[in-house]
Design a protein around this motif. Structure first.
Motif, PDB file in Angstrom:
ATOM      1  N   ARG A  67       0.862  -1.185   0.000  1.00 25.01           N
ATOM      2  CA  ARG A  67       0.000   0.000   0.000  1.00 25.01           C
ATOM      3  C   ARG A  67       0.901   1.238   0.000  1.00 25.01           C
ATOM      4  O   ARG A  67       1.817   1.347   0.804  1.00 25.01           O
ATOM      5  CB  ARG A  67      -0.909   0.010   1.221  1.00 25.01           C
ATOM      6  N   THR A  68       0.632   2.149  -0.920  1.00 24.57           N
ATOM      7  CA  THR A  68       1.389   3.399  -0.979  1.00 24.57           C
ATOM      8  C   THR A  68       0.466   4.567  -0.672  1.00 24.57           C
ATOM      9  O   THR A  68      -0.663   4.624  -1.156  1.00 24.57           O
ATOM     10  CB  THR A  68       2.039   3.618  -2.351  1.00 24.57           C
ATOM     11  N   THR A  69       0.974   5.481   0.132  1.00 27.13           N
ATOM     12  CA  THR A  69       0.234   6.690   0.499  1.00 27.13           C
ATOM     13  C   THR A  69       1.040   7.895   0.048  1.00 27.13           C
ATOM     14  O   THR A  69       2.126   8.153   0.584  1.00 27.13           O
ATOM     15  CB  THR A  69       0.011   6.757   2.021  1.00 27.13           C
ATOM     16  N   PRO A  70       0.568   8.633  -0.953  1.00 35.24           N
ATOM     17  CA  PRO A  70       1.381   9.722  -1.502  1.00 35.24           C
ATOM     18  C   PRO A  70       1.612  10.834  -0.486  1.00 35.24           C
ATOM     19  O   PRO A  70       0.752  11.136   0.341  1.00 35.24           O
ATOM     20  CB  PRO A  70       0.541  10.220  -2.687  1.00 35.24           C
ATOM     21  N   ARG A  71       2.797  11.417  -0.556  1.00 40.66           N
ATOM     22  CA  ARG A  71       3.133  12.566   0.285  1.00 40.66           C
ATOM     23  C   ARG A  71       4.372  13.218  -0.332  1.00 40.66           C
ATOM     24  O   ARG A  71       5.112  12.608  -1.092  1.00 40.66           O
ATOM     25  CB  ARG A  71       3.382  12.158   1.736  1.00 40.66           C
ATOM     26  N   ASP A  72       4.562  14.473   0.022  1.00 37.91           N
ATOM     27  CA  ASP A  72       5.767  15.172  -0.416  1.00 37.91           C
ATOM     28  C   ASP A  72       6.945  14.704   0.435  1.00 37.91           C
ATOM     29  O   ASP A  72       6.797  14.448   1.632  1.00 37.91           O
ATOM     30  CB  ASP A  72       5.599  16.683  -0.265  1.00 37.91           C
ATOM     31  N   PRO A  73       8.139  14.611  -0.153  1.00 36.92           N
ATOM     32  CA  PRO A  73       9.306  14.224   0.645  1.00 36.92           C
ATOM     33  C   PRO A  73       9.646  15.301   1.660  1.00 36.92           C
ATOM     34  O   PRO A  73       9.297  16.474   1.472  1.00 36.92           O
ATOM     35  CB  PRO A  73      10.411  14.069  -0.408  1.00 36.92           C
ATOM     36  N   ASP A  74      10.316  14.902   2.735  1.00 36.95           N
ATOM     37  CA  ASP A  74      10.669  15.866   3.772  1.00 36.95           C
ATOM     38  C   ASP A  74      12.046  16.480   3.511  1.00 36.95           C
ATOM     39  O   ASP A  74      12.759  16.846   4.445  1.00 36.95           O
ATOM     40  CB  ASP A  74      10.618  15.226   5.161  1.00 36.95           C
ATOM     41  N   TYR A  75      12.408  16.571   2.265  1.00 39.54           N
ATOM     42  CA  TYR A  75      13.653  17.206   1.839  1.00 39.54           C
ATOM     43  C   TYR A  75      13.386  17.871   0.491  1.00 39.54           C
ATOM     44  O   TYR A  75      12.367  17.609  -0.149  1.00 39.54           O
ATOM     45  CB  TYR A  75      14.787  16.174   1.706  1.00 39.54           C
ATOM     46  N   GLU A  76      14.280  18.723   0.070  1.00 33.99           N
ATOM     47  CA  GLU A  76      14.130  19.422  -1.203  1.00 33.99           C
ATOM     48  C   GLU A  76      15.243  19.008  -2.153  1.00 33.99           C
ATOM     49  O   GLU A  76      16.384  18.799  -1.735  1.00 33.99           O
ATOM     50  CB  GLU A  76      14.159  20.940  -0.998  1.00 33.99           C
ATOM     51  N   VAL A  77      14.891  18.882  -3.425  1.00 36.34           N
ATOM     52  CA  VAL A  77      15.904  18.620  -4.457  1.00 36.34           C
ATOM     53  C   VAL A  77      15.768  19.697  -5.526  1.00 36.34           C
ATOM     54  O   VAL A  77      14.654  20.113  -5.869  1.00 36.34           O
ATOM     55  CB  VAL A  77      15.736  17.220  -5.080  1.00 36.34           C
ATOM     56  N   PRO A  78      16.885  20.168  -6.069  1.00 39.00           N
ATOM     57  CA  PRO A  78      16.819  21.231  -7.065  1.00 39.00           C
ATOM     58  C   PRO A  78      16.354  20.741  -8.433  1.00 39.00           C
ATOM     59  O   PRO A  78      15.852  21.513  -9.245  1.00 39.00           O
ATOM     60  CB  PRO A  78      18.270  21.736  -7.130  1.00 39.00           C
ATOM     61  N   ASP A  79      16.521  19.450  -8.678  1.00 43.75           N
ATOM     62  CA  ASP A  79      16.211  18.883  -9.996  1.00 43.75           C
ATOM     63  C   ASP A  79      15.819  17.428  -9.758  1.00 43.75           C
ATOM     64  O   ASP A  79      16.676  16.580  -9.517  1.00 43.75           O
ATOM     65  CB  ASP A  79      17.437  19.001 -10.900  1.00 43.75           C
ATOM     66  N   GLU A  80      14.508  17.142  -9.814  1.00 48.20           N
ATOM     67  CA  GLU A  80      14.042  15.794  -9.484  1.00 48.20           C
ATOM     68  C   GLU A  80      14.612  14.742 -10.417  1.00 48.20           C
ATOM     69  O   GLU A  80      15.027  13.663  -9.977  1.00 48.20           O
ATOM     70  CB  GLU A  80      12.511  15.738  -9.515  1.00 48.20           C
ATOM     71  N   ALA A  81      14.650  15.025 -11.715  1.00 46.84           N
ATOM     72  CA  ALA A  81      15.164  14.051 -12.675  1.00 46.84           C
ATOM     73  C   ALA A  81      16.624  13.725 -12.369  1.00 46.84           C
ATOM     74  O   ALA A  81      17.044  12.562 -12.407  1.00 46.84           O
ATOM     75  CB  ALA A  81      15.013  14.568 -14.100  1.00 46.84           C
ATOM     76  N   PHE A  82      17.412  14.767 -12.053  1.00 48.22           N
ATOM     77  CA  PHE A  82      18.814  14.518 -11.720  1.00 48.22           C
ATOM     78  C   PHE A  82      18.926  13.735 -10.418  1.00 48.22           C
ATOM     79  O   PHE A  82      19.755  12.810 -10.306  1.00 48.22           O
ATOM     80  CB  PHE A  82      19.602  15.831 -11.592  1.00 48.22           C
ATOM     81  N   PHE A  83      18.141  14.090  -9.414  1.00 48.80           N
ATOM     82  CA  PHE A  83      18.179  13.384  -8.131  1.00 48.80           C
ATOM     83  C   PHE A  83      17.949  11.892  -8.321  1.00 48.80           C
ATOM     84  O   PHE A  83      18.713  11.053  -7.815  1.00 48.80           O
ATOM     85  CB  PHE A  83      17.129  13.972  -7.193  1.00 48.80           C
ATOM     86  N   LEU A  84      16.921  11.514  -9.080  1.00 52.71           N
ATOM     87  CA  LEU A  84      16.614  10.103  -9.285  1.00 52.71           C
ATOM     88  C   LEU A  84      17.711   9.411 -10.094  1.00 52.71           C
ATOM     89  O   LEU A  84      18.055   8.254  -9.834  1.00 52.71           O
ATOM     90  CB  LEU A  84      15.260   9.965  -9.982  1.00 52.71           C
ATOM     91  N   ARG A  85      18.260  10.125 -11.066  1.00 54.51           N
ATOM     92  CA  ARG A  85      19.353   9.564 -11.866  1.00 54.51           C
ATOM     93  C   ARG A  85      20.618   9.406 -11.019  1.00 54.51           C
ATOM     94  O   ARG A  85      21.353   8.424 -11.142  1.00 54.51           O
ATOM     95  CB  ARG A  85      19.618  10.473 -13.066  1.00 54.51           C
TER      96      ARG A  85
END
Length: 299
Positions: free
Chosen positions: A198-216
């Motif tokens: 079960r997944t419950t959506p929420r915003d992360p408790d940290y900030e990233v400047p570029d989501e695509a780069f963060f995941l990569r």
């Protein structure tokens, strides 16, 4: 949308017989036929908005039937044309009433509607790809996976199963394994145990400047999970697309030498850690340093 009166819940084995098909493991077809498990899947979504529920991999409709009993509207994606045709016949009244839509095609390619939740027994061969197509949509989900995949998805830092999947899934939602399911619940039986997540959506408790780069960047580091972060950053620039990985290492070392928020987040000797011990918040802080110091053009 007003619900139409429902008859008694359909028997899953009878649905398989009426469909005139047999599941084919080579085509990733394992029909969920255990009534108890089928009944519990919508219950796990009881606190979700079930106004419009997406089901990926409708099969012979055992779960579809139960979702129609609790949801205002259901959309099913089924890539097998024979099964899609069967679902249209079997649930003709719901289709005609506008409560059920059958999308024939691959769930990775079809245009998905706006939905409020997803409850699905996913085809295991595309479970990763479809999960990460759905997670960014910010909808709550109840999904069936191979148990190994489910445990990796829900793992925390320091646990054996913690990895890229854990960080990436946790970037979008809280993830919990709510039930393990034996092979006997399926027809034909898979060779592995399964699990409901079960997944419950929420915003992360940290900030990233570029989501695509963060995941990569997370993906890159975990390709060398047995290396120290210092070496992993340097060795995976071709994956993370860093222009100057040495500058990232130097910036982290400089931050560790003086008091400040970055040192407070990362701690001492951070670059000697391995990926499996790094928290999502620390990955995010490291990604911010990488964007600032390691990319010639952060845009």
């Amino acid at each position: 949308m007003e619900r139409t009166p429902r008859e008694e819940i359909r028997d899953p084995d009878a649905l398989v017989r009426r469909a005139g098909v047999r599941g084919d493991p080579n085509r990733d077809q394992h029909f969920l036929v255990d009534d108890r498990v089928l009944d519990r899947l919508p219950e796990y979504a009881a606190e979700m908005d079930r106004g419009h529920v997406l089901e990926v991999g409708g099969g012979t409709g055992a779960l579809t039937d139960r979702l129609l009993a609790v949801a205002d509207e259901v959309t099913v994606v089924e890539r097998d044309p024979d099964l899609a045709a069967f679902l249209r016949r079997e649930f003709a009244d719901d289709v005609e009433a506008g409560r059920l839509t059958i999308l024939e095609g691959d769930a990775l390619d079809v245009d998905l509607p706006d939905v409020t939740a997803s409850v699905s027994n996913l085809p295991y061969g595309i479970s990763s790809e479809i999960t990460f197509r759905l997670l960014p949509r910010g909808i709550p989900m109840v999904l069936m996976f191979q148990q190994e995949f489910a445990e990796r998805m829900a793992a925390g830092p320091g646990e054996d199963d913690y990895g890229r999947l854990s960080v990436t899934a946790g970037h979008y939602a809280d993830v919990e394994v709510v039930e393990t399911v034996p092979p006997e619940a399926f027809s034909p039986q898979p060779d592995v145990e399964s699990a409901v997540v079960r997944t419950t959506p929420r915003d992360p408790d940290y900030e990233v400047p570029d989501e695509a780069f963060f995941l990569r960047f997370v993906k890159a580091i975990f390709t060398q999970r047995r290396k120290t972060l210092r070496n992993a950053i340097r060795n995976t620039a071709h994956i993370s697309e860093l222009d100057d990985p040495d500058a990232v290492v130097d910036a982290v070392e400089a931050a560790a030498a003086e008091d400040g928020p970055l040192r407070e987040t990362l701690g001492e000797d951070f670059l000697r850690k391995r990926a499996g011990k790094v928290t999502p918040e620390q990955f995010a802080a490291l990604a911010r340093v990488a964007v600032e110091h390691g990319r010639g053009d952060p845009s």
